[in-house]
Design an enzyme around this catalytic site. Structure first.
Site, short mmCIF file in Angstrom:
data_model
loop_
_atom_site.label_atom_id
_atom_site.label_comp_id
_atom_site.label_asym_id
_atom_site.label_seq_id
_atom_site.Cartn_x
_atom_site.Cartn_y
_atom_site.Cartn_z
N GLY A 1 -1.82 1.46 9.76
CA GLY A 1 -2.93 1.89 10.34
C GLY A 1 -3.99 0.94 9.87
O GLY A 1 -3.70 -0.08 8.94
N ILE A 2 -5.25 0.75 10.42
CA ILE A 2 -6.22 -0.10 10.47
C ILE A 2 -7.46 0.64 10.50
O ILE A 2 -7.65 1.76 11.10
CB ILE A 2 -6.14 -1.36 11.42
CG1 ILE A 2 -6.39 -1.02 12.94
CG2 ILE A 2 -4.95 -2.26 11.20
CD1 ILE A 2 -6.56 -1.89 13.86
N TYR B 1 -11.47 5.48 13.97
CA TYR B 1 -10.50 5.79 13.04
C TYR B 1 -10.21 7.51 13.04
O TYR B 1 -9.25 7.86 13.00
CB TYR B 1 -10.99 5.48 11.32
CG TYR B 1 -9.78 5.61 10.53
CD1 TYR B 1 -8.77 4.84 10.33
CD2 TYR B 1 -9.99 6.57 9.56
CE1 TYR B 1 -7.66 4.89 9.38
CE2 TYR B 1 -9.13 6.77 8.36
CZ TYR B 1 -7.83 6.03 8.43
OH TYR B 1 -7.28 6.09 7.24
N GLY C 1 0.84 -1.12 -0.04
CA GLY C 1 -0.09 0.08 -0.23
C GLY C 1 0.81 1.34 -0.03
O GLY C 1 1.95 1.21 -0.68
N ILE C 2 0.21 2.22 0.66
CA ILE C 2 1.02 3.48 0.68
C ILE C 2 2.42 3.31 1.39
O ILE C 2 3.49 4.11 0.83
CB ILE C 2 0.32 4.51 1.50
CG1 ILE C 2 -1.10 4.62 0.85
CG2 ILE C 2 1.00 5.99 1.81
CD1 ILE C 2 -1.96 5.52 1.85
N1 LIG Z 1 -5.88 3.96 1.48
C1 LIG Z 1 -6.55 5.13 1.86
O1 LIG Z 1 -7.33 5.58 1.27
C2 LIG Z 1 -5.87 5.83 2.88
C3 LIG Z 1 -6.33 7.30 3.27
C4 LIG Z 1 -5.93 8.01 4.17
C5 LIG Z 1 -5.09 7.38 5.11
N2 LIG Z 1 -4.41 6.37 5.00
C6 LIG Z 1 -3.52 5.69 6.03
O2 LIG Z 1 -2.43 5.44 5.35
C7 LIG Z 1 -1.74 4.53 6.13
C8 LIG Z 1 -1.60 3.08 5.05
O3 LIG Z 1 -2.57 2.60 4.52
P1 LIG Z 1 -2.70 1.71 3.39
O4 LIG Z 1 -4.18 1.99 2.58
O5 LIG Z 1 -1.37 1.54 2.55
O6 LIG Z 1 -3.08 0.35 4.23
P2 LIG Z 1 -3.03 -1.05 3.79
O7 LIG Z 1 -2.88 -1.28 2.48
O8 LIG Z 1 -4.23 -1.95 4.54
O9 LIG Z 1 -1.62 -1.35 4.36
C9 LIG Z 1 -1.37 -1.50 6.06
C10 LIG Z 1 -0.17 -1.60 6.25
O10 LIG Z 1 0.03 -1.70 7.91
C11 LIG Z 1 0.49 -2.67 8.38
N3 LIG Z 1 -0.22 -3.05 9.58
C12 LIG Z 1 -1.46 -3.24 9.87
N4 LIG Z 1 -1.80 -3.35 11.27
C13 LIG Z 1 -0.60 -3.19 11.76
C14 LIG Z 1 0.00 -3.37 13.18
N5 LIG Z 1 -0.94 -3.48 14.13
N6 LIG Z 1 1.39 -3.65 13.37
C15 LIG Z 1 2.08 -3.22 12.46
N7 LIG Z 1 1.77 -2.88 11.16
C16 LIG Z 1 0.74 -2.97 10.88
C17 LIG Z 1 0.27 -3.76 7.36
O11 LIG Z 1 0.92 -4.87 7.67
P3 LIG Z 1 0.58 -6.61 7.24
O12 LIG Z 1 0.96 -6.35 5.58
O13 LIG Z 1 1.54 -7.41 7.73
O14 LIG Z 1 -0.87 -6.74 7.29
C18 LIG Z 1 0.47 -2.97 6.12
O15 LIG Z 1 1.71 -3.12 5.67
C19 LIG Z 1 -2.58 4.17 7.24
O16 LIG Z 1 -2.20 4.74 8.47
C20 LIG Z 1 -4.16 4.61 6.70
O17 LIG Z 1 -4.77 4.93 7.73
C21 LIG Z 1 -4.97 5.58 4.17
#
Ligand SMILES: NC(=O)c1ccc[n+]([C@@H]2O[C@H](COP(=O)([O-])OP(=O)(O)OC[C@H]3O[C@@H](n4cnc5c(N)ncnc54)[C@H](OP(=O)(O)O)[C@@H]3O)[C@@H](O)[C@H]2O)c1
Length: 284
Positions: free
Chosen positions: A117-118, A180, A37-38
């Protein structure tokens, strides 16, 4: 030449010329959730600037190993190193162990990106204590535990960058996302306090000079980004979301990563305690 060019040149001339090849050559970055992801885009983007990467993940070993393999292939010629660090950022012990592990394996830690993040989406009426606590502990407490551990090392060395990944939802709130939204707006207060304390401590120890790149703490607030996090959102809702974004589309992870590597650079040393929106105009 404009006045702005002159000022920029003067500042550039005063900065320590530590990175002749890449802007982040010789630096070490720990990116939580840095394997997909990001976070993966941030890892790659910092590495393209020359930084060695320590990528954190929670438990998806297959994705983490695939990321590391692709990374090593991409960086076979430039020698930029990657290590993987498994752990739950919601646990203070895991966070302290991971930071110590990164410093032990790389010899230093220059850049911490609190990206993991989750989401557990439910309306307030249906949200359980557990739904609330889990999201707060990963998204907010995790950033605190990791920053606390990393900051001690950065203050000792007199340089460092902490970049938190929040969300536009932390600014606007959203139906079904009380946990969140609260965790993401909590990052604003954490960022500003860490930024102030870092400069206060640097000044107290005599490490804050006119030429120092300093220790800075900033937050990036993405809008809606095309990652797996959005895969659970039904197409109909996604279309509605896109219709609300003035830019008319989702962000690509690389567009968030670009701002992170900008803030991580030595030359961004005068930017601290700030919230950087990358949201296609969503919060105008
Ligand atoms: N996507 C969006 O639209 C969006 C918008 C605004 C903000 N964000 C923020 O951007 C960040 C990344 O988002 P994303 O969309 O790239 O998320 P994602 O694709 O769901 O990837 C999440 C990553 O975080 C890791 N992770 C989850 N829970 C964890 C924990 N308890 N301890 C350590 N690592 C953990 C996961 O590890 P595993 O691979 O091992 O599961 C994965 O590498 C987050 O903080 C999210 O809130 C996202």
């Amino acid at each position: 030449m404009t006045t702005t060019d002159t000022i920029a040149d003067t500042i550039a001339a005063q900065l320590p010329a530590q990175n002749p090849e890449g802007k982040l050559t010789g630096r070490v970055a720990f990116v939580t959730g840095g394997t997909r992801g990001i976070g993966a885009a941030i890892s790659q983007s910092l590495a393209r600037q020359g930084a060695a990467i320590a990528a954190g993940y929670a438990g998806n070993v297959t994705r983490a190993e695939a990321f590391a393999e692709e990374f090593r292939f991409t960086h076979a010629d430039d020698g930029v190193k990657v290590t993987l660090h498994r752990g739950n950022v919601g646990s203070g012990d895991d966070c302290r162990r991971a930071v110590a592990e990164v410093i032990e394996q790389h010899g230093r830690l220059d850049i911490l990106v609190n990206n993991a993040g989750i989401t557990i989406d439910k309306t307030v009426a249906k949200m359980t204590d557990d739904d609330w606590n889990k999201v707060l502990s990963v998204n907010l407490s995790g950033a605190f535990y990791l920053s606390q551990a990393a900051l001690a090392h950065m203050l000792e060395r007199g340089t460092g960058r902490i970049i938190n990944v929040s969300s536009v939802i932390g600014e606007t709130g959203n139906i079904g996302q009380a946990n969140y939204a609260a965790s993401k707006s909590g990052l604003f207060g954490l960022t500003k306090t860490l930024a102030r304390e870092a400069l206060f401590q640097l000044a107290r120890s005599g490490k804050l000079s006119d030429h120092s790149i300093g220790v800075t703490v900033n937050t990036v607030t993405p809008g809606f980004v095309a990652t797996e996090m959005l895969q659970g959102v039904p197409d109909k809702i996604l279309e509605k979301i896109k219709a609300q974004i003035p830019m008319g589309r989702l962000a690509q992870p690389e567009e968030i990563a670009r701002v992170v590597h900008f803030l991580a650079a030595d030359a961004a040393g005068y930017i601290t305690g700030q919230v950087w929106g990358v949201n296609g105009g969503l919060d105008m």
